[in-house]
Design an enzyme around this catalytic site. Structure first.
Site, PDB file in Angstrom:
ATOM      1  N   ILE A   1     118.780 -27.286  48.778  1.00  0.00           N
ATOM      2  CA  ILE A   1     119.128 -26.457  49.939  1.00  0.00           C
ATOM      3  C   ILE A   1     118.205 -25.246  49.998  1.00  0.00           C
ATOM      4  O   ILE A   1     117.645 -24.921  51.050  1.00  0.00           O
ATOM      5  CB  ILE A   1     120.608 -26.010  49.886  1.00  0.00           C
ATOM      6  CG1 ILE A   1     121.518 -27.233  50.018  1.00  0.00           C
ATOM      7  CG2 ILE A   1     120.910 -24.966  50.963  1.00  0.00           C
ATOM      8  CD1 ILE A   1     123.002 -26.926  49.984  1.00  0.00           C
TER       9      ILE A   1
ATOM     10  N   GLY B   1     131.265 -34.462  58.870  1.00  0.00           N
ATOM     11  CA  GLY B   1     131.236 -33.712  57.617  1.00  0.00           C
ATOM     12  C   GLY B   1     130.076 -32.751  57.486  1.00  0.00           C
ATOM     13  O   GLY B   1     129.463 -32.342  58.483  1.00  0.00           O
TER      14      GLY B   1
ATOM     15  N   HIS C   1      98.647 -51.448  57.502  1.00  0.00           N
ATOM     16  CA  HIS C   1      97.510 -50.563  57.264  1.00  0.00           C
ATOM     17  C   HIS C   1      97.090 -49.924  58.585  1.00  0.00           C
ATOM     18  O   HIS C   1      97.002 -50.622  59.583  1.00  0.00           O
ATOM     19  CB  HIS C   1      96.344 -51.358  56.676  1.00  0.00           C
ATOM     20  CG  HIS C   1      95.113 -50.531  56.490  1.00  0.00           C
ATOM     21  ND1 HIS C   1      94.996 -49.626  55.461  1.00  0.00           N
ATOM     22  CD2 HIS C   1      93.976 -50.443  57.230  1.00  0.00           C
ATOM     23  CE1 HIS C   1      93.813 -49.029  55.558  1.00  0.00           C
ATOM     24  NE2 HIS C   1      93.181 -49.502  56.631  1.00  0.00           N
TER      25      HIS C   1
ATOM     26  N   ASP D   1     130.845 -36.895  47.916  1.00  0.00           N
ATOM     27  CA  ASP D   1     130.706 -35.721  47.047  1.00  0.00           C
ATOM     28  C   ASP D   1     131.934 -35.443  46.181  1.00  0.00           C
ATOM     29  O   ASP D   1     131.819 -34.819  45.126  1.00  0.00           O
ATOM     30  CB  ASP D   1     130.433 -34.462  47.889  1.00  0.00           C
ATOM     31  CG  ASP D   1     129.033 -34.464  48.475  1.00  0.00           C
ATOM     32  OD1 ASP D   1     128.343 -35.494  48.358  1.00  0.00           O
ATOM     33  OD2 ASP D   1     128.631 -33.440  49.063  1.00  0.00           O
TER      34      ASP D   1
ATOM     35  N   ALA E   1     124.291 -37.826  51.101  1.00  0.00           N
ATOM     36  CA  ALA E   1     124.947 -38.576  52.174  1.00  0.00           C
ATOM     37  C   ALA E   1     124.724 -40.078  52.027  1.00  0.00           C
ATOM     38  O   ALA E   1     125.643 -40.871  52.248  1.00  0.00           O
ATOM     39  CB  ALA E   1     124.423 -38.095  53.526  1.00  0.00           C
TER      40      ALA E   1
HETATM   41  P1  NAI Z   1     120.971 -27.887  43.616  1.00  0.00           P
HETATM   42  O1  NAI Z   1     121.777 -28.340  42.477  1.00  0.00           O
HETATM   43  O2  NAI Z   1     119.993 -28.797  44.246  1.00  0.00           O
HETATM   44  O3  NAI Z   1     120.149 -26.573  43.204  1.00  0.00           O
HETATM   45  C1  NAI Z   1     120.751 -25.420  42.719  1.00  0.00           C
HETATM   46  C2  NAI Z   1     119.717 -24.579  41.986  1.00  0.00           C
HETATM   47  O4  NAI Z   1     120.280 -23.305  41.708  1.00  0.00           O
HETATM   48  C3  NAI Z   1     119.297 -25.161  40.645  1.00  0.00           C
HETATM   49  O5  NAI Z   1     117.885 -25.157  40.570  1.00  0.00           O
HETATM   50  C4  NAI Z   1     119.915 -24.203  39.627  1.00  0.00           C
HETATM   51  O6  NAI Z   1     119.166 -24.076  38.462  1.00  0.00           O
HETATM   52  C5  NAI Z   1     119.935 -22.906  40.400  1.00  0.00           C
HETATM   53  N1  NAI Z   1     120.952 -21.947  39.958  1.00  0.00           N
HETATM   54  C6  NAI Z   1     122.222 -22.189  39.553  1.00  0.00           C
HETATM   55  N2  NAI Z   1     122.860 -21.029  39.274  1.00  0.00           N
HETATM   56  C7  NAI Z   1     121.976 -20.039  39.513  1.00  0.00           C
HETATM   57  C8  NAI Z   1     122.016 -18.606  39.430  1.00  0.00           C
HETATM   58  N3  NAI Z   1     123.141 -17.984  39.067  1.00  0.00           N
HETATM   59  N4  NAI Z   1     120.910 -17.898  39.754  1.00  0.00           N
HETATM   60  C9  NAI Z   1     119.775 -18.538  40.150  1.00  0.00           C
HETATM   61  N5  NAI Z   1     119.671 -19.871  40.247  1.00  0.00           N
HETATM   62  C10 NAI Z   1     120.756 -20.616  39.948  1.00  0.00           C
HETATM   63  O7  NAI Z   1     122.030 -27.349  44.683  1.00  0.00           O
HETATM   64  P2  NAI Z   1     121.877 -26.967  46.219  1.00  0.00           P
HETATM   65  O8  NAI Z   1     120.465 -26.711  46.560  1.00  0.00           O
HETATM   66  O9  NAI Z   1     122.869 -25.899  46.448  1.00  0.00           O
HETATM   67  O10 NAI Z   1     122.325 -28.288  46.952  1.00  0.00           O
HETATM   68  C11 NAI Z   1     123.663 -28.743  46.799  1.00  0.00           C
HETATM   69  C12 NAI Z   1     123.799 -30.217  46.983  1.00  0.00           C
HETATM   70  O11 NAI Z   1     123.485 -30.620  48.285  1.00  0.00           O
HETATM   71  C13 NAI Z   1     122.920 -30.967  46.032  1.00  0.00           C
HETATM   72  O12 NAI Z   1     123.721 -31.833  45.285  1.00  0.00           O
HETATM   73  C14 NAI Z   1     121.977 -31.710  46.906  1.00  0.00           C
HETATM   74  O13 NAI Z   1     121.738 -32.999  46.410  1.00  0.00           O
HETATM   75  C15 NAI Z   1     122.651 -31.739  48.260  1.00  0.00           C
HETATM   76  N6  NAI Z   1     121.629 -31.639  49.304  1.00  0.00           N
HETATM   77  C16 NAI Z   1     120.762 -32.659  49.486  1.00  0.00           C
HETATM   78  C17 NAI Z   1     119.739 -32.559  50.406  1.00  0.00           C
HETATM   79  C18 NAI Z   1     118.773 -33.668  50.533  1.00  0.00           C
HETATM   80  O14 NAI Z   1     119.026 -34.746  50.068  1.00  0.00           O
HETATM   81  N7  NAI Z   1     117.625 -33.463  51.153  1.00  0.00           N
HETATM   82  C19 NAI Z   1     119.575 -31.370  51.221  1.00  0.00           C
HETATM   83  C20 NAI Z   1     120.495 -30.335  50.901  1.00  0.00           C
HETATM   84  C21 NAI Z   1     121.497 -30.500  50.004  1.00  0.00           C
END
Ligand code: NAI
Length: 456
Positions: A185, A38, A440, A307, A315
């Site tokens: 992301i 995925g 530690h 998701d 994940a």
């Molecule tokens: P996100 O929900 O984390 O962040 C999206 C951001 O875009 C928010 O801060 C929002 O306010 C902003 N936004 C929304 N519309 C906008 C606009 N028109 N103009 C400017 N800013 C805007 O979503 P993201 O980063 O796309 O990640 C998607 C999913 O993937 C999330 O649910 C995340 O949990 C998952 N993911 C998790 C990771 C991890 O656990 N390390 C790594 C990458 C993704």
């Protein structure tokens, strides 16, 4: 063919559930339309971490003089980094494939569609073939959300605008990158490109980055990256994309930024279309499949995990949800608990969190005690973070002394947050944790330090 369970989707929710169900003796068909593993394995968690590891090595040496390390003619070969990423992905996808085979799961590469139900079970069509599943697990994942901003679709088609998928395989390092959305992301990819010398601007709609994470820590993370030259345009609404130009409104003024590439990372939506869910009457909420705490949908014998249910697009949540679904399918009572799901932003430093933050605790009216420490209280942190300004926060319930939440901005935060997640999940008290011996020196010892600072 007829199966005990048909799993739609071979991502973390789907492949893990398929393995577990087959291991328990069920006949399982797993259908995947793209690549096993995925988004996580192919265009998410794992590929980003291989890229970020190269950036971390490069950064470490490039800024190594404070540790007595200097090097001449230091380079980072972006093409080589991407090639290594492809190798890692291939290896892991191969691993999933062979594990499924070893467990006896039938895998079909193709697009599955639910056609309806008969006396034997649910009818799922892949190409011309029909299969019957006594039970169904919907684990079809999510796709990048594309808001109706003028020019965005055209930008995506022309390649000026990219999503998490394409950004991982760029041939060349862009000179300038504009990131729309300062969430997980956006920040992780911005971190990689900032490290390798790309000029990065993040345009974020809200007045802070990092979504629902602790505001103090995300603001500190922002400062860390500002010192590294990254620019943040907060409270900015993107109004248009004109080829390689991002137009946005900030405090009533129209401004724009030009870039070689524009990353769209404003969230994801459940990939629920085209699955034929309407053919069996699965209840939906804004495009996501509605599930209960046992991962059941409103249709008997139909479950959904990952998701696709839009609850926590991670994940590790997907793995657990898949297991909860399988346990309930097997007649073993199991319940999903979302209170102790850790979240990590793999920037450098990492931002990790589990349980309540100050904001959520206040919102819920919880009477909490906060212990906030500079990460420098950990000897190991100090040894490895010259000039580091990381922060650690522990929240405990004032009355019961149960650990409610932890947030940390630190190296290794992604690794030690699971210790805190255990305390939250098992509702351990300050006294319980005091008897836990931490190795530690470790950065995670900061948890023990904070625990001993709680009020008696
Ligand atoms: P996100 O929900 O984390 O962040 C999206 C951001 O875009 C928010 O801060 C929002 O306010 C902003 N936004 C929304 N519309 C906008 C606009 N028109 N103009 C400017 N800013 C805007 O979503 P993201 O980063 O796309 O990640 C998607 C999913 O993937 C999330 O649910 C995340 O949990 C998952 N993911 C998790 C990771 C991890 O656990 N390390 C790594 C990458 C993704």
């Amino acid at each position: 063919m007829k199966f005990d369970l048909i799993v739609l989707g071979g991502g973390p929710a789907g492949y893990n559930a398929s393995e577990k169900a087959a291991h328990a003796g069920l006949s399982v068909l797993c259908i995947e339309k793209n690549s096993l593993g995925g988004v996580c394995l192919n265009e998410g968690c794992i590929p980003t971490k291989t890229l970020l590891y190269s950036a971390k090595l490069y950064d470490g040496v490039a800024h190594g003089d404070k540790y007595g390390v200097t090097a001449e003619n230091l380079t980072l070969d972006h093409k080589k980094v991407v090639a290594r990423k492809n190798k890692v992905v291939k290896l892991l996808v191969g691993g999933v494939k062979s594990t499924l085979k070893a467990k006896g799961v039938t895998v079909i590469m193709g697009e599955g569609k639910i056609m309806g139900k008969n006396d034997e079970g649910f009818i799922v069509k892949v190409g011309e073939e029909e299969h019957i599943g006594a039970k169904l697990l919907i684990a079809a994942g999510s796709v990048a959300a594309v808001p109706p901003i003028p020019g965005l679709k055209e930008g995506l088609a022309a390649g000026y605008v990219v999503t998490n998928r394409e950004i991982l395989s760029l041939d060349e390092k862009p000179e300038k990158l504009v990131v729309i959305g300062g969430g997980v992301i956006g920040l992780e990819m911005a971190s990689y490109f900032n490290s390798i010398g790309t000029e990065v601007n993040i345009v974020e709609m809200l007045d802070h980055i990092g979504g629902a994470n602790d505001a103090e820590l995300t603001s500190l993370l922002q400062k860390n990256y500002e010192r590294k030259g990254m620019k943040f345009i907060l409270g900015a609404k993107v109004t248009e994309v004109k080829e390689n130009e991002v137009v946005y409104e900030l405090n009533g003024e129209i401004k724009s930024l030009v870039a070689d590439k524009i990353l769209l990372s404003i969230g994801r939506r459940a990939a629920s279309q085209e699955l034929g869910l309407e053919n069996i009457g699965v209840e939906m909420n804004r495009g996501a499949v509605v599930t209960d705490e046992k991962m059941r949908t409103n249709v008997e014998n139909v479950y959904a995990a990952g998701d696709i249910n839009g609850k926590s697009m991670l994940a590790h949540t997907a793995y657990r949800e898949g297991e909860v679904a399988v346990n309930n399918i097997l007649g073993k009572d199991d319940t999903m608990n979302y209170n102790a799901v850790p979240s990590v932003i793999y920037t450098n430093p990492e931002l990790a969190s589990v349980g309540e933050t100050e904001a959520t605790a206040k919102e819920k009216g919880i009477d909490y005690e906060l212990v906030k420490l500079p990460m420098r209280y950990s000897g190991r942190y100090l040894a490895e973070n010259e000039g580091g300004d990381g922060v650690f926060k522990l929240l405990v319930d004032k009355k019961s002394k149960v650990v409610l939440g932890v947030q940390a901005l630190s190296n290794y935060a992604s690794e030690f947050i699971v210790t805190a997640a255990t305390f939250v999940e098992k509702k351990m008290t300050v006294e319980d944790v005091k008897t836990v011996i931490f190795p530690h020196p470790t950065v995670g010892e900061i948890i023990r330090e904070a625990i001993f600072q709680c009020e008696e």
